[in-house]
Design a protein around this motif. Sequence first.
Motif, PDB file in Angstrom:
ATOM      1  N   UNK A 173       3.004  -6.994  10.587  1.00 12.21           N
ATOM      2  CA  UNK A 173       1.809  -6.343  10.064  1.00 12.21           C
ATOM      3  C   UNK A 173       1.248  -7.134   8.881  1.00 12.21           C
ATOM      4  N   UNK A 174       2.133  -7.676   8.049  1.00 17.65           N
ATOM      5  CA  UNK A 174       1.688  -8.467   6.903  1.00 17.65           C
ATOM      6  C   UNK A 174       1.001  -9.754   7.342  1.00 17.65           C
ATOM      7  N   UNK A 175       1.418 -10.295   8.488  1.00 15.04           N
ATOM      8  CA  UNK A 175       0.820 -11.535   8.983  1.00 15.04           C
ATOM      9  C   UNK A 175      -0.618 -11.356   9.445  1.00 15.04           C
ATOM     10  N   UNK A 176      -1.013 -10.129   9.674  1.00 13.57           N
ATOM     11  CA  UNK A 176      -2.380  -9.885  10.140  1.00 13.57           C
ATOM     12  C   UNK A 176      -3.407 -10.145   9.043  1.00 13.57           C
ATOM     13  N   UNK A 209       2.388  -4.941   1.891  1.00 18.79           N
ATOM     14  CA  UNK A 209       3.789  -4.679   2.199  1.00 18.79           C
ATOM     15  C   UNK A 209       4.695  -5.666   1.466  1.00 18.79           C
ATOM     16  N   UNK A 210       5.965  -5.312   1.279  1.00 18.79           N
ATOM     17  CA  UNK A 210       6.890  -6.246   0.632  1.00 18.79           C
ATOM     18  C   UNK A 210       7.126  -7.480   1.492  1.00 18.79           C
ATOM     19  N   UNK A 211       7.431  -8.592   0.826  1.00 18.81           N
ATOM     20  CA  UNK A 211       7.768  -9.827   1.542  1.00 18.81           C
ATOM     21  C   UNK A 211       9.133  -9.664   2.201  1.00 18.81           C
ATOM     22  N   UNK A 212       9.218 -10.019   3.466  1.00 19.97           N
ATOM     23  CA  UNK A 212      10.456  -9.885   4.245  1.00 19.97           C
ATOM     24  C   UNK A 212      10.783 -11.213   4.894  1.00 19.97           C
ATOM     25  N   UNK A 213      11.970 -11.724   4.626  1.00 18.03           N
ATOM     26  CA  UNK A 213      12.436 -12.969   5.235  1.00 18.03           C
ATOM     27  C   UNK A 213      13.772 -12.704   5.911  1.00 18.03           C
ATOM     28  N   UNK A 214      13.839 -12.981   7.220  1.00 20.11           N
ATOM     29  CA  UNK A 214      15.078 -12.707   7.941  1.00 20.11           C
ATOM     30  C   UNK A 214      15.982 -13.936   7.975  1.00 20.11           C
ATOM     31  N   UNK A 215      17.258 -13.678   8.245  1.00 22.40           N
ATOM     32  CA  UNK A 215      18.226 -14.742   8.506  1.00 22.40           C
ATOM     33  C   UNK A 215      19.290 -14.189   9.434  1.00 22.40           C
ATOM     34  N   UNK A 241       3.487  -0.730  -1.657  1.00 23.52           N
ATOM     35  CA  UNK A 241       4.511  -1.777  -1.637  1.00 23.52           C
ATOM     36  C   UNK A 241       5.841  -1.280  -2.206  1.00 23.52           C
ATOM     37  N   UNK A 242       5.772  -0.530  -3.295  1.00 22.46           N
ATOM     38  CA  UNK A 242       6.996  -0.062  -3.947  1.00 22.46           C
ATOM     39  C   UNK A 242       7.775   0.898  -3.050  1.00 22.46           C
ATOM     40  N   UNK A 243       7.084   1.859  -2.460  1.00 25.14           N
ATOM     41  CA  UNK A 243       7.762   2.839  -1.620  1.00 25.14           C
ATOM     42  C   UNK A 243       8.298   2.196  -0.341  1.00 25.14           C
ATOM     43  N   UNK A 244       7.559   1.240   0.223  1.00 20.94           N
ATOM     44  CA  UNK A 244       8.035   0.549   1.422  1.00 20.94           C
ATOM     45  C   UNK A 244       9.266  -0.303   1.112  1.00 20.94           C
ATOM     46  N   UNK A 245       9.331  -0.865  -0.084  1.00 14.96           N
ATOM     47  CA  UNK A 245      10.519  -1.621  -0.486  1.00 14.96           C
ATOM     48  C   UNK A 245      11.731  -0.703  -0.569  1.00 14.96           C
ATOM     49  N   UNK A 246      11.544   0.478  -1.157  1.00 11.66           N
ATOM     50  CA  UNK A 246      12.637   1.453  -1.230  1.00 11.66           C
ATOM     51  C   UNK A 246      13.059   1.903   0.163  1.00 11.66           C
ATOM     52  N   UNK A 247      12.078   2.154   1.016  1.00  8.05           N
ATOM     53  CA  UNK A 247      12.373   2.609   2.376  1.00  8.05           C
ATOM     54  C   UNK A 247      13.169   1.558   3.140  1.00  8.05           C
TER      55      UNK A 247
END
Length: 533
Positions: free
Chosen positions: A515-518, A525-531, A488-494
């Motif tokens: 992928x997180x929804x699966x 994975x980090x939480x991602x919210x789009x706008x 999670x940490x490395x994916x957040x940085x990426x």
Amino acid sequence: MDVVDVWTGGRANALQRALRLTNEAFAERLGTAVRTVAKWKENTESEPGSELQQALDTVLYQAPDPVKARFSLLLGTSEGEAAPADAGEGHAERDTAEAERRLSADPSIGAALDWVEREAGWSSGAARKEVLARLAALAPHELRDRRARRGRVDQHQLAEALTSYYAGALAGWGTYTARIEDTQSAITSVFTSSDWLDLRCPLTPDHDQLDLERMAPEYGAALDEFTTDQAIQRIAETLEEETRLVNASLYRLLDVDVRPGKLGGSFGMTEFVQYALTMDLLEGEMVDAIAEGRSTRPGHLPLRDHYLPDAAAVLNTRGRLCAGGPLALCAIARPARGRRPADYVLLVQERGGHVLNASRRLAPIPKSFHEPLIDQREDTQLGATLQREMEEELFGRDDVDNTVSPQRSADPMHPSRLSEPMRWLTENSENGQWAMECTGLGLNLVSGNYEFASLIVIHDEEFWQRFGGQVEANWESSKLQQFSSMDRELLTELSADVAWSNEGLFAFLQGLRRLSELDSPRVNAPAIEWEIQ
């Protein structure tokens, strides 16, 4: 005569230039793959294997004396030795000779010249003469300096400049942004709407209904004096920098009708040289303005003001050239090993310097222009394009790469021709062992391209155990990286890395979100919210 103790990619490149051979001809001379030769340009410190070391020795030994002299000069200059006083002048002459050879022999350069003459209303041969004149005036060091300046402009700066240029967009439309772990934000230049996101659309024939419109309308006006000048300059710089340019048929987006679970719409046909000499010039113009501290507002970017002046023009895909394609986050299940729990390996590429699209940027793999392989109507399906790109970009099949050689097979994706990894996937396509989905659609403000963000998930660990060692990026990538879906940490940085291409970041974030929804124990994975901004 120079004796080479150990051949490196850089020394092999010098021999190729001394012989004045294309990648294809040099590969044939050595008895190796074109992608191997292309990789030497990206990694000059790499050392070919023992068989290629011997083959390079033989080619140098058998070369005529003038070739050996050129090789000696090129080798000395590339490895930091002092060149003769007239080396600069001689180098320019050699470059011009190579350029003249490509002007006469390269069918893609010929197609570009023909297109300029047709659109500008010039007589036959006029474009060739103009390109040669530009080549004589080009200063290679200025191109290198410009390339260095462009490399310092990151994804965030480009996205901000484009968002500002198209400010005051249409209601419900804007650029894709995302909040990551509610602590950091990512912005992109991908123009989209909420209706185009989180599509969760399986890329199967029942859901992937994009079709071909054979009698597509013409678009745009003929080249004017300024746009002709810029097209000629692009051809000259392509020759000077030895950039790969391969003309091919491309799909151009006409209409789109997408919703969760369905991809609808239509494509027409265009050619890559038309894109390369028009819409693809917009990125360089914008990046140069940012790098040089010039205004990036409307009225200060002549090419953008001409080809893509406002949000209405962006959305008018039927009335302009809108090329593009799918790119997919690829997630492959792996068993636990050592301290690492069972996870999905996520593949990210760094694009090479010899590609026109997203050069030197991070992107998911596979990433492709949407183009037909054999059947123009059947190949409009995104799933067909992604499977072909997996074969080419991940599984090493050069014969499905139209930039390497013309397609002669009647059915290059016939089961009998598939690589072992793709054959395994095909045989397991009905039992839920893997799947492809479209996760979103956007129009990239960089060059107006359509971007179908997608996700490829292989759920069965057996695939990685059997074929993980065969997964290898092709010539378009300079480096392939892997990340764990549990880190999670490395994916957040990426997610915050400014080395991404804009479309690459869009596809990565949408793929990671899906992928997180699966709800898999393999994903943290980090939480991602789009706008929409």
